[in-house]
Enzyme design. Sequence first.
Site, PDB file in Angstrom:
ATOM      1  N   ALA A  32       4.729  -5.663   0.816  1.00 18.88           N
ATOM      2  CA  ALA A  32       6.192  -5.704   0.957  1.00 18.88           C
ATOM      3  C   ALA A  32       6.600  -4.826   2.139  1.00 18.88           C
ATOM      4  O   ALA A  32       7.460  -3.956   2.029  1.00 18.88           O
ATOM      5  CB  ALA A  32       6.872  -5.270  -0.334  1.00 18.88           C
ATOM      6  N   LEU A  33       5.964  -5.052   3.267  1.00 24.53           N
ATOM      7  CA  LEU A  33       6.057  -4.143   4.405  1.00 24.53           C
ATOM      8  C   LEU A  33       7.420  -4.187   5.084  1.00 24.53           C
ATOM      9  O   LEU A  33       8.075  -5.230   5.160  1.00 24.53           O
ATOM     10  CB  LEU A  33       4.974  -4.474   5.429  1.00 24.53           C
ATOM     11  CG  LEU A  33       3.531  -4.434   4.915  1.00 24.53           C
ATOM     12  CD1 LEU A  33       2.562  -4.684   6.064  1.00 24.53           C
ATOM     13  CD2 LEU A  33       3.224  -3.115   4.241  1.00 24.53           C
ATOM     14  N   GLY A  36       9.351   1.061   8.026  1.00 20.20           N
ATOM     15  CA  GLY A  36       8.768   2.351   7.674  1.00 20.20           C
ATOM     16  C   GLY A  36       7.248   2.298   7.696  1.00 20.20           C
ATOM     17  O   GLY A  36       6.579   3.184   8.258  1.00 20.20           O
ATOM     18  N   HIS A  37       6.677   1.245   7.098  1.00 18.53           N
ATOM     19  CA  HIS A  37       5.224   1.075   7.144  1.00 18.53           C
ATOM     20  C   HIS A  37       4.743   0.915   8.585  1.00 18.53           C
ATOM     21  O   HIS A  37       3.718   1.479   8.984  1.00 18.53           O
ATOM     22  CB  HIS A  37       4.803  -0.158   6.339  1.00 18.53           C
ATOM     23  CG  HIS A  37       5.116  -0.100   4.880  1.00 18.53           C
ATOM     24  ND1 HIS A  37       6.120  -0.839   4.315  1.00 18.53           N
ATOM     25  CD2 HIS A  37       4.566   0.626   3.881  1.00 18.53           C
ATOM     26  CE1 HIS A  37       6.163  -0.603   3.020  1.00 18.53           C
ATOM     27  NE2 HIS A  37       5.235   0.289   2.721  1.00 18.53           N
ATOM     28  N   GLN A 153       4.119  12.865  -2.904  1.00 15.92           N
ATOM     29  CA  GLN A 153       2.851  12.163  -2.733  1.00 15.92           C
ATOM     30  C   GLN A 153       2.096  12.689  -1.512  1.00 15.92           C
ATOM     31  O   GLN A 153       0.880  12.913  -1.568  1.00 15.92           O
ATOM     32  CB  GLN A 153       3.121  10.669  -2.592  1.00 15.92           C
ATOM     33  CG  GLN A 153       1.917   9.839  -2.199  1.00 15.92           C
ATOM     34  CD  GLN A 153       2.268   8.375  -2.023  1.00 15.92           C
ATOM     35  OE1 GLN A 153       2.535   7.673  -2.984  1.00 15.92           O
ATOM     36  NE2 GLN A 153       2.280   7.908  -0.787  1.00 15.92           N
TER      37      GLN A 153
END
Length: 285
Positions: A32-33, A36-37, A153
């Site tokens: 679901a790119l 940001g990715h 994370q």
Amino acid sequence: MRIVKSKRDLRALVSSWKADKQEVGVVMTMGALHEGHLSLVGAAKTDNDRVIATIFVNPKQFDNKADLDAYPVDTDADLKKLEDAGVDLVYLPQAEEVYPKGYSTTVAVGTMQDCLCGATRPGHMDGVTTVVSKLLIQTSPDRAYFGQKDFQQYLLIQRVASDLDLDVDVIGVPTVREGDHLALSSRNRRLSADQRAIAPTLYKVESTIADLIRQGEAVDHVLEWGRKVILDSGFDRIDYLEVRSEEDLELFSDVADRDNLLSGRIFVAAWLGNTRLIDNYPISR
């Protein structure tokens, strides 16, 4: 761009790059790119000779099966974006390749995981640190890139790499935002038009809280104000709105050491309907 689905094929190709003295960066995703990715891919391309992207929707980090089932999947579109971005290799494993029959090991960090998302999503952080540990071992990168939107994370993965002596640099990349400052997230596509109009409230509250703290306002007071604004704007509930250390996620309140406080970061998670949004903002921006 090569696409591989097995550890054996992945390792063979990475080994050939390493034998040729090429440095390797990895960007780990659940698909679901969005931009940001792709900003992580851009950072990896700048620093490395080769870039790997992984796409794996990790079942172990979902505490809610309905959330897992609702996670958006469009692998063909994702692969096209990665190819256009110049990725050299996509690792696209099935669940049994990551968690084979009999798998029973969990990588758990003893600090920084029982707060924020770790407190409100049981098992989530253990699922994240476990799958990232496995993917780091499988891809053998020199550098791994993580977005700072998921700041907890990012810190936990740094800790894992340090504690387990993994030979990798864990690099945080700043959050990418829409024009109205909403942090990019795969979950944003699940928002209705009305919810999408409400969502930027998180950024507005964070940035205002940071301004007020820099001006000397009491932390507890401005956090109380922020919770009210978020709920009044139309959010259904708040999991957390807190100020914590950027180093170890220590909780800050009305501490006397203003310099220490100014090095902190505001963290928020809140729900619009069935969609949970998170964000964070540095006080010393």
